[in-house]
Each structure stands twice: as structure tokens, then as C-alpha cells.
Design a protein around this motif. Structure first.
Motif, mmCIF file in Angstrom:
data_model
loop_
_atom_site.group_PDB
_atom_site.id
_atom_site.type_symbol
_atom_site.label_atom_id
_atom_site.label_comp_id
_atom_site.label_asym_id
_atom_site.label_seq_id
_atom_site.Cartn_x
_atom_site.Cartn_y
_atom_site.Cartn_z
ATOM 1 N N LEU A 144 0.844 -1.296 -0.118
ATOM 2 C CA LEU A 144 0.108 0.125 -0.111
ATOM 3 C C LEU A 144 0.794 1.454 -0.023
ATOM 4 O O LEU A 144 0.908 2.202 -0.627
ATOM 5 C CB LEU A 144 -1.063 0.181 0.740
ATOM 6 N N LYS A 145 1.983 0.815 0.614
ATOM 7 C CA LYS A 145 3.124 2.507 0.654
ATOM 8 C C LYS A 145 3.219 2.509 -0.872
ATOM 9 O O LYS A 145 4.235 3.889 -1.013
ATOM 10 C CB LYS A 145 3.960 1.817 1.203
ATOM 11 N N TYR A 146 3.589 2.330 -1.320
ATOM 12 C CA TYR A 146 3.619 1.926 -3.192
ATOM 13 C C TYR A 146 3.219 2.771 -4.048
ATOM 14 O O TYR A 146 1.928 2.929 -4.528
ATOM 15 C CB TYR A 146 4.835 0.618 -3.961
ATOM 16 N N ASP A 147 3.433 3.334 -5.118
ATOM 17 C CA ASP A 147 2.826 3.867 -6.099
ATOM 18 C C ASP A 147 2.935 3.550 -7.239
ATOM 19 O O ASP A 147 1.776 3.260 -8.376
ATOM 20 C CB ASP A 147 3.210 5.650 -6.715
ATOM 21 N N ILE A 148 3.857 2.585 -7.298
ATOM 22 C CA ILE A 148 3.741 1.525 -9.127
ATOM 23 C C ILE A 148 4.165 -0.005 -8.704
ATOM 24 O O ILE A 148 5.091 0.192 -7.582
ATOM 25 C CB ILE A 148 4.774 2.116 -9.355
ATOM 26 N N LEU A 149 2.805 -0.815 -8.571
ATOM 27 C CA LEU A 149 2.708 -1.999 -8.776
ATOM 28 C C LEU A 149 3.015 -2.474 -9.673
ATOM 29 O O LEU A 149 2.598 -2.436 -11.445
ATOM 30 C CB LEU A 149 1.216 -2.948 -7.882
ATOM 31 N N MET A 150 3.977 -3.800 -10.017
ATOM 32 C CA MET A 150 4.261 -4.431 -11.376
ATOM 33 C C MET A 150 4.087 -5.542 -11.302
ATOM 34 O O MET A 150 4.272 -6.311 -10.079
ATOM 35 C CB MET A 150 5.604 -4.029 -11.971
ATOM 36 N N LEU A 151 2.956 -5.630 -11.445
ATOM 37 C CA LEU A 151 2.174 -7.351 -11.809
ATOM 38 C C LEU A 151 3.339 -8.585 -12.333
ATOM 39 O O LEU A 151 3.467 -8.290 -13.694
ATOM 40 C CB LEU A 151 1.127 -7.989 -11.710
ATOM 41 N N ALA A 152 4.561 -9.276 -11.688
ATOM 42 C CA ALA A 152 5.092 -10.659 -12.294
ATOM 43 C C ALA A 152 5.235 -11.856 -12.218
ATOM 44 O O ALA A 152 5.223 -12.582 -11.517
ATOM 45 C CB ALA A 152 6.544 -9.840 -11.801
ATOM 46 N N ILE A 153 3.922 -11.692 -12.331
ATOM 47 C CA ILE A 153 2.940 -13.211 -12.010
ATOM 48 C C ILE A 153 2.292 -14.000 -13.431
ATOM 49 O O ILE A 153 2.142 -13.260 -13.851
ATOM 50 C CB ILE A 153 1.567 -13.544 -10.663
ATOM 51 N N PRO A 154 1.970 -15.444 -12.341
ATOM 52 C CA PRO A 154 2.217 -16.093 -14.180
ATOM 53 C C PRO A 154 0.910 -14.945 -14.647
ATOM 54 O O PRO A 154 -0.406 -14.967 -13.861
ATOM 55 C CB PRO A 154 2.232 -17.172 -13.422
ATOM 56 N N SER A 155 -0.009 -15.094 -15.797
ATOM 57 C CA SER A 155 -0.654 -14.889 -16.652
ATOM 58 C C SER A 155 -1.901 -15.576 -16.639
ATOM 59 O O SER A 155 -3.572 -14.693 -16.230
ATOM 60 C CB SER A 155 -0.708 -14.729 -17.887
ATOM 61 N N ARG A 156 -2.310 -17.306 -15.587
ATOM 62 C CA ARG A 156 -3.370 -17.420 -15.540
ATOM 63 C C ARG A 156 -3.685 -17.225 -14.048
ATOM 64 O O ARG A 156 -4.605 -17.502 -13.749
ATOM 65 C CB ARG A 156 -2.729 -19.512 -15.848
ATOM 66 N N HIS A 157 -2.919 -16.110 -13.000
ATOM 67 C CA HIS A 157 -3.306 -16.557 -12.107
ATOM 68 C C HIS A 157 -3.253 -14.790 -12.034
ATOM 69 O O HIS A 157 -4.553 -14.225 -10.522
ATOM 70 C CB HIS A 157 -2.073 -16.259 -10.913
ATOM 71 N N VAL A 158 -3.472 -13.580 -12.651
ATOM 72 C CA VAL A 158 -3.654 -11.711 -12.928
ATOM 73 C C VAL A 158 -5.069 -12.085 -12.615
ATOM 74 O O VAL A 158 -4.719 -10.636 -11.689
ATOM 75 C CB VAL A 158 -3.504 -11.495 -13.973
ATOM 76 N N MET A 159 -5.946 -12.232 -13.060
ATOM 77 C CA MET A 159 -7.381 -11.649 -12.939
ATOM 78 C C MET A 159 -7.467 -12.477 -11.762
ATOM 79 O O MET A 159 -8.399 -11.947 -10.585
ATOM 80 C CB MET A 159 -8.412 -12.346 -13.101
ATOM 81 N N ASP A 160 -7.461 -13.071 -10.562
ATOM 82 C CA ASP A 160 -7.537 -14.005 -9.453
ATOM 83 C C ASP A 160 -6.795 -12.718 -9.071
ATOM 84 O O ASP A 160 -7.514 -12.347 -7.625
ATOM 85 C CB ASP A 160 -7.236 -15.199 -9.092
ATOM 86 N N PHE A 161 -5.856 -12.382 -9.076
ATOM 87 C CA PHE A 161 -4.813 -11.906 -8.040
ATOM 88 C C PHE A 161 -5.524 -10.506 -7.985
ATOM 89 O O PHE A 161 -5.542 -9.748 -6.709
ATOM 90 C CB PHE A 161 -3.660 -11.401 -8.381
#
Length: 157
Positions: free
Chosen positions: A120-137
Motif C-alpha cells: 500500500l505504501k508504493y505508488d507503482i505496482l508491477m504484476l510479475a505473476i503467471p498470466s493465469r493468476h492475474v485476474m484472480d489476484f
């Protein structure tokens, strides 16, 4: 049939036009989270503040390698989020991710956490997770993602 050099030149032009020119922000499906290419942060780009506070969600080989590259820009404050406590401990204590990047010493400027609330303290979030888990995350962590000024989806495949 085109020669190999012509094909490589076309690929290089496509790569350059996609990654190095300003692209319009696009919106992730079912949310209002802006997305943009991560290449802006490795070459001296500054978000409208003194420091880029970047959190990379996913501390596998891809997320860890990206964090180490982004650490070259000293304006970036970096945090890796992992669901694996042993990976978090290894990064914080040894500056290594022995599970995913063997024989690689990470920058001392990279921290790690297993607590999603720390992001929550960060302004920029980069999602480096498997594509099949992106929407659930995204759906499970909507509040965290909405607090960020910018979300970059790095999913491939």
C-alpha cells in the motif's frame, strides 16, 4: 521469403516502437487501473515525485530480475512481494533469490515482503505473476491495486 536480416530489422523496429515510445495508457478489464510499459523506469524515467516507489508482485525469476534491473536507477525504491517466506527471507538477509536466480547477487536496495499490506505504501505496482493468476489476484486485491497510482501488468503467455 524475406531474408533473416530483414525479419530481424522488422522485429527490432516493432520492439523499439512498442517499448521506447510513449504509449497511451490502457485500462485493465473490469477496473480503472492504468497500465504502461515497464521500460520507462529503467532509463531515468521519474514518476511525478522525487522517488519511484515500485513494488513488484511476484518474486520468481522474472520479477526478481526486473527488480535488480530497476535498482540500477537510484531514483527507484524497490520492494518485491512473494507468497513464499523462504524467498522473502533470502532476499532480505542474503540479497539473493537462491530459489529462482542462482548465483545472482541482488542490489542491496531491494527489499522483500510476504505481507500484501506493505504494498500500500508504493505508488507503482508491477504484476510479475503467471498470466493465469492475474485476474484472480486483481479481484482478490482490488483495494491494494486501487491505492497505486500506476499498475503495470508484466504477464506473458
Amino acid at each position: 521469403m524475406q531474408s533473416t536480416s530483414v525479419v530481424r530489422q522488422k522485429q527490432a523496429n516493432l520492439h523499439q516502437s512498442f517499448f521506447f515510445k510513449k504509449i497511451p495508457q490502457i485500462t485493465l478489464i473490469q477496473s480503472r487501473i492504468p497500465l504502461i510499459s515497464p521500460m520507462f523506469f529503467t532509463q531515468g524515467f521519474r514518476f511525478p515525485m522525487n522517488t519511484n516507489k515500485i513494488c513488484i508482485i511476484g518474486a520468481g525469476s522474472f520479477g526478481t530480475a526486473l527488480a535488480d534491473s530497476l535498482a540500477l536507477n537510484h531514483q527507484n525504491e524497490l520492494l518485491l512481494f512473494s507468497i513464499e517466506p523462504d524467498v522473502v527471507r533470502d532476499i532480505n538477509i542474503n540479497n539473493k533469490n537462491s530459489k529462482y536466480l542462482l548465483h545472482t547477487q541482488l542490489s542491496h536496495r531491494i527489499g522483500a515482503t510476504a505481507d500484501i499490506q506493505d504494498t500500500l505504501k508504493y505508488d507503482i505496482l508491477m504484476l510479475a505473476i503467471p498470466s493465469r493468476h492475474v485476474m484472480d489476484f486483481v479481484l482478490e486485491n482490488k483495494r491494494v491495486l486501487e491505492s497505486a497510482s500506476l499498475v503495470v501488468n508484466l504477464a506473458k503467455g
